[in-house]
Design an enzyme around this catalytic site. Structure first.
Site, PDB file in Angstrom:
ATOM      1  N   CYS A  94      44.345  38.217  27.791  1.00  0.00           N
ATOM      2  CA  CYS A  94      43.167  37.342  27.713  1.00  0.00           C
ATOM      3  C   CYS A  94      42.714  37.066  26.284  1.00  0.00           C
ATOM      4  CB  CYS A  94      42.013  37.964  28.511  1.00  0.00           C
ATOM      5  SG  CYS A  94      41.202  39.308  27.615  1.00  0.00           S
ATOM      6  N   GLN A 102      41.468  68.340  25.136  1.00  0.00           N
ATOM      7  CA  GLN A 102      40.549  67.440  24.438  1.00  0.00           C
ATOM      8  C   GLN A 102      41.335  66.573  23.443  1.00  0.00           C
ATOM      9  OE1 GLN A 102      36.814  69.589  22.974  1.00  0.00           O
ATOM     10  NE2 GLN A 102      38.107  71.293  23.612  1.00  0.00           N
ATOM     11  N   ASN A 103      42.588  66.929  23.248  1.00  0.00           N
ATOM     12  CA  ASN A 103      43.397  66.248  22.229  1.00  0.00           C
ATOM     13  C   ASN A 103      43.867  64.887  22.717  1.00  0.00           C
ATOM     14  OD1 ASN A 103      43.039  68.582  20.789  1.00  0.00           O
ATOM     15  ND2 ASN A 103      45.084  69.400  21.215  1.00  0.00           N
ATOM     16  N   VAL A 104      44.011  63.997  21.758  1.00  0.00           N
ATOM     17  CA  VAL A 104      44.400  62.607  22.080  1.00  0.00           C
ATOM     18  C   VAL A 104      45.745  62.250  21.450  1.00  0.00           C
ATOM     19  CG1 VAL A 104      41.991  61.871  22.346  1.00  0.00           C
ATOM     20  CG2 VAL A 104      43.063  61.726  20.090  1.00  0.00           C
ATOM     21  N   ASP A 105      46.414  63.279  20.827  1.00  0.00           N
ATOM     22  CA  ASP A 105      47.603  62.998  20.010  1.00  0.00           C
ATOM     23  C   ASP A 105      48.902  62.866  20.814  1.00  0.00           C
ATOM     24  OD1 ASP A 105      47.344  66.436  18.801  1.00  0.00           O
ATOM     25  OD2 ASP A 105      48.332  65.698  20.606  1.00  0.00           O
ATOM     26  N   HIS A 121      39.562  63.502  26.869  1.00  0.00           N
ATOM     27  CA  HIS A 121      39.019  62.532  25.900  1.00  0.00           C
ATOM     28  C   HIS A 121      39.964  61.367  25.649  1.00  0.00           C
ATOM     29  CE1 HIS A 121      36.238  65.940  24.282  1.00  0.00           C
ATOM     30  NE2 HIS A 121      35.785  65.391  25.400  1.00  0.00           N
ATOM     31  N   SER A 151      36.769  74.690  18.993  1.00  0.00           N
ATOM     32  CA  SER A 151      35.530  75.281  18.448  1.00  0.00           C
ATOM     33  C   SER A 151      34.471  75.386  19.538  1.00  0.00           C
ATOM     34  CB  SER A 151      35.014  74.404  17.301  1.00  0.00           C
ATOM     35  OG  SER A 151      34.822  73.065  17.768  1.00  0.00           O
ATOM     36  N   PRO A 207      42.097  81.629  15.458  1.00  0.00           N
ATOM     37  CA  PRO A 207      42.084  82.553  14.306  1.00  0.00           C
ATOM     38  C   PRO A 207      40.687  83.079  13.987  1.00  0.00           C
ATOM     39  CG  PRO A 207      43.195  80.488  13.741  1.00  0.00           C
ATOM     40  CD  PRO A 207      42.579  80.299  15.076  1.00  0.00           C
ATOM     41  N   CYS A 227      38.838  42.119  29.358  1.00  0.00           N
ATOM     42  CA  CYS A 227      39.284  42.117  30.772  1.00  0.00           C
ATOM     43  C   CYS A 227      39.515  43.526  31.306  1.00  0.00           C
ATOM     44  CB  CYS A 227      40.569  41.293  30.911  1.00  0.00           C
ATOM     45  SG  CYS A 227      42.035  42.074  30.203  1.00  0.00           S
TER      46      CYS A 227
HETATM   47  C1  BV8 Z   1      28.844  62.631  26.719  1.00  0.00           C
HETATM   48  C2  BV8 Z   1      38.016  61.612  21.181  1.00  0.00           C
HETATM   49  C3  BV8 Z   1      27.236  61.700  28.191  1.00  0.00           C
HETATM   50  C4  BV8 Z   1      37.884  60.626  20.065  1.00  0.00           C
HETATM   51  C5  BV8 Z   1      36.154  63.181  20.978  1.00  0.00           C
HETATM   52  C6  BV8 Z   1      23.677  68.069  21.769  1.00  0.00           C
HETATM   53  C7  BV8 Z   1      24.039  69.190  22.491  1.00  0.00           C
HETATM   54  C8  BV8 Z   1      25.071  69.143  23.419  1.00  0.00           C
HETATM   55  C9  BV8 Z   1      25.784  67.963  23.598  1.00  0.00           C
HETATM   56  C10 BV8 Z   1      25.417  66.869  22.864  1.00  0.00           C
HETATM   57  C11 BV8 Z   1      24.373  66.914  21.959  1.00  0.00           C
HETATM   58  N1  BV8 Z   1      24.254  65.681  21.395  1.00  0.00           N
HETATM   59  C12 BV8 Z   1      25.191  64.872  21.916  1.00  0.00           C
HETATM   60  C13 BV8 Z   1      25.884  65.589  22.810  1.00  0.00           C
HETATM   61  C14 BV8 Z   1      26.984  65.130  23.623  1.00  0.00           C
HETATM   62  C15 BV8 Z   1      28.249  65.040  22.778  1.00  0.00           C
HETATM   63  C16 BV8 Z   1      28.533  66.349  22.072  1.00  0.00           C
HETATM   64  O1  BV8 Z   1      28.966  67.300  22.668  1.00  0.00           O
HETATM   65  N2  BV8 Z   1      28.270  66.365  20.749  1.00  0.00           N
HETATM   66  C17 BV8 Z   1      28.536  67.561  19.980  1.00  0.00           C
HETATM   67  C18 BV8 Z   1      28.994  67.155  18.580  1.00  0.00           C
HETATM   68  C19 BV8 Z   1      27.240  68.386  19.917  1.00  0.00           C
HETATM   69  N3  BV8 Z   1      29.263  64.765  23.735  1.00  0.00           N
HETATM   70  C20 BV8 Z   1      29.543  63.487  24.055  1.00  0.00           C
HETATM   71  O2  BV8 Z   1      29.022  62.534  23.526  1.00  0.00           O
HETATM   72  C21 BV8 Z   1      30.533  63.319  25.193  1.00  0.00           C
HETATM   73  N4  BV8 Z   1      29.990  62.390  26.118  1.00  0.00           N
HETATM   74  O3  BV8 Z   1      28.180  63.610  26.569  1.00  0.00           O
HETATM   75  O4  BV8 Z   1      28.474  61.573  27.508  1.00  0.00           O
HETATM   76  C22 BV8 Z   1      27.160  60.568  29.116  1.00  0.00           C
HETATM   77  C23 BV8 Z   1      27.201  60.826  30.481  1.00  0.00           C
HETATM   78  C24 BV8 Z   1      27.080  59.764  31.348  1.00  0.00           C
HETATM   79  C25 BV8 Z   1      26.947  58.466  30.879  1.00  0.00           C
HETATM   80  C26 BV8 Z   1      26.937  58.217  29.497  1.00  0.00           C
HETATM   81  C27 BV8 Z   1      27.059  59.278  28.605  1.00  0.00           C
HETATM   82  C28 BV8 Z   1      31.840  62.739  24.680  1.00  0.00           C
HETATM   83  C29 BV8 Z   1      32.485  63.702  23.712  1.00  0.00           C
HETATM   84  C30 BV8 Z   1      33.890  63.220  23.385  1.00  0.00           C
HETATM   85  C31 BV8 Z   1      33.949  62.725  21.964  1.00  0.00           C
HETATM   86  N5  BV8 Z   1      35.344  62.386  21.633  1.00  0.00           N
HETATM   87  N6  BV8 Z   1      37.443  62.886  20.752  1.00  0.00           N
HETATM   88  C32 BV8 Z   1      38.686  61.036  18.861  1.00  0.00           C
HETATM   89  O5  BV8 Z   1      39.453  62.012  18.911  1.00  0.00           O
HETATM   90  O6  BV8 Z   1      38.519  60.345  17.851  1.00  0.00           O
HETATM   91  S1  BV8 Z   1      35.565  64.647  20.398  1.00  0.00           S
HETATM   92  C33 BV8 Z   1      36.714  65.383  19.422  1.00  0.00           C
HETATM   93  O7  BV8 Z   1      36.038  66.419  18.756  1.00  0.00           O
HETATM   94  C34 BV8 Z   1      37.832  66.094  20.149  1.00  0.00           C
HETATM   95  O8  BV8 Z   1      38.291  65.391  21.268  1.00  0.00           O
HETATM   96  C35 BV8 Z   1      37.267  67.430  20.507  1.00  0.00           C
HETATM   97  O9  BV8 Z   1      36.623  67.386  21.744  1.00  0.00           O
HETATM   98  C36 BV8 Z   1      36.249  67.611  19.421  1.00  0.00           C
HETATM   99  C37 BV8 Z   1      36.809  68.530  18.348  1.00  0.00           C
HETATM  100  O10 BV8 Z   1      36.749  69.767  18.855  1.00  0.00           O
HETATM  101  P1  BV8 Z   1      38.010  70.719  18.754  1.00  0.00           P
HETATM  102  O11 BV8 Z   1      39.150  70.102  19.463  1.00  0.00           O
HETATM  103  O12 BV8 Z   1      37.531  72.028  19.187  1.00  0.00           O
HETATM  104  O13 BV8 Z   1      38.394  70.720  17.209  1.00  0.00           O
HETATM  105  P2  BV8 Z   1      37.613  71.463  16.025  1.00  0.00           P
HETATM  106  O14 BV8 Z   1      38.164  70.964  14.734  1.00  0.00           O
HETATM  107  O15 BV8 Z   1      36.141  71.370  16.278  1.00  0.00           O
HETATM  108  O16 BV8 Z   1      38.023  72.991  16.209  1.00  0.00           O
HETATM  109  C38 BV8 Z   1      39.368  73.383  16.034  1.00  0.00           C
HETATM  110  C39 BV8 Z   1      39.431  74.850  16.391  1.00  0.00           C
HETATM  111  O17 BV8 Z   1      40.782  75.263  16.288  1.00  0.00           O
HETATM  112  C40 BV8 Z   1      38.630  75.726  15.449  1.00  0.00           C
HETATM  113  O18 BV8 Z   1      37.900  76.671  16.222  1.00  0.00           O
HETATM  114  C41 BV8 Z   1      39.696  76.438  14.607  1.00  0.00           C
HETATM  115  O19 BV8 Z   1      39.315  77.763  14.281  1.00  0.00           O
HETATM  116  C42 BV8 Z   1      40.843  76.474  15.571  1.00  0.00           C
HETATM  117  N7  BV8 Z   1      42.169  76.503  14.952  1.00  0.00           N
HETATM  118  C43 BV8 Z   1      42.552  76.015  13.745  1.00  0.00           C
HETATM  119  N8  BV8 Z   1      43.885  76.239  13.583  1.00  0.00           N
HETATM  120  C44 BV8 Z   1      44.336  76.851  14.708  1.00  0.00           C
HETATM  121  C45 BV8 Z   1      43.245  77.024  15.580  1.00  0.00           C
HETATM  122  N9  BV8 Z   1      43.363  77.615  16.792  1.00  0.00           N
HETATM  123  C46 BV8 Z   1      44.593  78.058  17.140  1.00  0.00           C
HETATM  124  N10 BV8 Z   1      45.685  77.919  16.360  1.00  0.00           N
HETATM  125  C47 BV8 Z   1      45.589  77.330  15.147  1.00  0.00           C
HETATM  126  N11 BV8 Z   1      46.688  77.204  14.378  1.00  0.00           N
HETATM  127 ZN    ZN Z   2      42.152  41.331  28.096  1.00  0.00          ZN
END
Ligand code: BV8
Ligand code: ZN
Length: 253
Positions: free
Chosen positions: A153, A103-106, A121, A192, A217, A132
Site C-alpha cells: 500500500c 525479551q530479545n529481538v535479535d 518484545h 536485569s 554475572p 495497512c
Molecule cells: C507496557 C524491544 C503497558 C525494543 C523493549 C514504572 C514501573 C514499572 C513499569 C513501568 C514504569 N514506567 C513504565 C513502565 C512500563 C515499561 C517498563 O517496564 N519500563 C521500565 C524501564 C521501568 N514497560 C513497557 O512500556 C512495556 N509495555 O507496559 O505497556 C500497556 C498495556 C496495555 C495497553 C497499552 C500499554 C513494554 C516494554 C517493552 C519495551 N521494549 N525492547 C528494542 O529492543 O528496541 S525493552 C528492552 O529492554 C528489551 O527487550 C528488554 O526487555 C529490556 C532490556 O532488558 P534486559 O534484556 O534485561 O537487558 P539489560 O541490558 O537491562 O540487562 C542485561 C543483563 O544481562 C544484566 O543483568 C547483565 O548483568 C546481564 N549480563 C551481561 N552479560 C551477560 C549477562 N548475563 C549472562 N551472561 C552474560 N554474558
Molecule cells: Zn501497507
C-alpha cells in the site's frame, strides 16, 4: 544463594522430566558480541531509550529511529549464536515440556535452533506497515532507503518490536505466564529484570512453586527471590550445567 557451582537439587531437576521455562534477556546475546542495554557500553549508551524505542519517538522522527534499528539489524546479521543459545536449544531438544520466552529481538535463539519460543518484545526481523498493518519477515541486513515502505500500500513500515508504552503481544505473554505457573524449573538468564510486564514472569514462577534459577554475572532486583543464583556468563554457566546433568550439546563451542 549465589554460587558458580550448580546445586545437586538443580542438577537433579535438570535431569528430570518436569516442565522447563527459560526466560532470557540481552545478557544471553552478550557473548555473541551484541551489547546489552544497560551495561557500561550498552546499546542505549548515549541514547535515551525513550528517544528511540517509543511510538512518539517514531512519529517525531521515523528516519532517526529507523537508523537505530537498521544498525541493530546489520549487527545482529554479522554475529553468531553463542553456547548459551545452543544450551537453551539443547534443553528443548531433550523432548520435555519446554518453553523459551525471550525479551530479545535479535533472532539468535531461532538461529541456534530454538523452536518452542515466544518473543515477548517482537523481532528486529519483522516489519509492520503503519497503514495497512501487513507484517512480514525481512532478513535483509541493510534496508534502503530508510524508512522502508509497504509493497502493498506504500505506507511507512515500522520495526516489528514492542516499544515502551506499547502492550505486549497478548497470546505470547499469556503462553509465557501459563508456562511460568506450570514450570517445575525456571531459568532466568541474562536479564536485569527491570522491564515489565516481562520481568513479572520470574515472580510468577516463584509464587507457583517452581525452582527458579537466575544466571547472571551480577545480582539483580530479582536475585533475592531466586531459588538459586549462578554467578557467571551464560555461555559458560549453561554448558557447564548441561554437562553436569548429562544433557548433550551439539554446538558447545
Ligand atoms: C507496557 C524491544 C503497558 C525494543 C523493549 C514504572 C514501573 C514499572 C513499569 C513501568 C514504569 N514506567 C513504565 C513502565 C512500563 C515499561 C517498563 O517496564 N519500563 C521500565 C524501564 C521501568 N514497560 C513497557 O512500556 C512495556 N509495555 O507496559 O505497556 C500497556 C498495556 C496495555 C495497553 C497499552 C500499554 C513494554 C516494554 C517493552 C519495551 N521494549 N525492547 C528494542 O529492543 O528496541 S525493552 C528492552 O529492554 C528489551 O527487550 C528488554 O526487555 C529490556 C532490556 O532488558 P534486559 O534484556 O534485561 O537487558 P539489560 O541490558 O537491562 O540487562 C542485561 C543483563 O544481562 C544484566 O543483568 C547483565 O548483568 C546481564 N549480563 C551481561 N552479560 C551477560 C549477562 N548475563 C549472562 N551472561 C552474560 N554474558
Ligand atoms: Zn501497507
Amino acid at each position: 544463594m549465589t554460587s558458580i557451582v550448580p546445586s545437586a537439587r538443580l542438577v537433579g531437576l535438570l535431569q528430570g522430566r518436569g516442565p522447563v521455562l527459560v526466560l532470557t534477556g540481552a545478557g544471553v546475546s552478550q557473548e555473541s558480541g551484541i551489547a546489552t542495554f544497560r551495561d557500561a557500553s550498552g546499546i542505549w549508551e548515549g541514547i535515551d531509550p525513550m528517544q528511540v524505542a517509543t511510538p512518539r519517538a517514531f512519529a517525531a522522527d521515523p528516519e532517526f529511529v529507523w537508523r537505530f534499528y537498521d544498525a541493530r539489524r546489520a549487527q545482529a546479521a554479522t554475529v553468531e549464536p553463542n553456547p548459551a543459545h545452543h544450551a537453551v536449544a539443547a534443553i528443548e531438544a531433550t523432548g520435555r515440556t519446554f518453553l523459551l520466552a525471550t525479551q530479545n529481538v535479535d533472532g539468535l535463539h531461532e538461529r541456534a535452533g530454538s523452536r518452542s519460543l515466544v518473543r515477548l518484545h517482537g523481532s528486529l526481523w519483522r516489519l509492520r506497515c503503519t497503514r495497512c498493518g501487513d507484517e512480514h519477515e525481512d532478513l535483509r541486513p541493510k534496508l534502503a532507503p530508510l524508512p522502508p515502505h509497504c509493497a502493498a500500500c506504500g505506507g511507512m513500515l515500522r520495526p516489528g518490536v514492542v516499544w515502551f508504552e506499547e502492550p505486549l503481544p497478548m497470546i505470547e505473554f499469556a503462553r509465557a505466564e501459563r508456562a511460568a505457573r506450570e514450570a517445575e524449573l525456571v531459568f532466568v538468564v541474562g536479564t536485569s529484570s527491570l522491564v515489565y510486564p516481562a520481568a513479572s514472569l520470574q515472580t510468577v514462577g516463584v509464587s507457583s512453586g517452581g525452582y527458579v534459577v537466575e544466571i547472571n554475572p551480577v545480582r539483580t532486583p530479582f536475585s533475592d527471590d531466586a531459588s538459586e543464583h549462578l554467578s557467571g556468563p551464560a555461555g559458560v554457566v549453561l554448558p557447564a550445567l548441561l554437562k553436569a546433568a548429562g544433557i548433550p550439546m551439539d554446538r558447545a563451542a
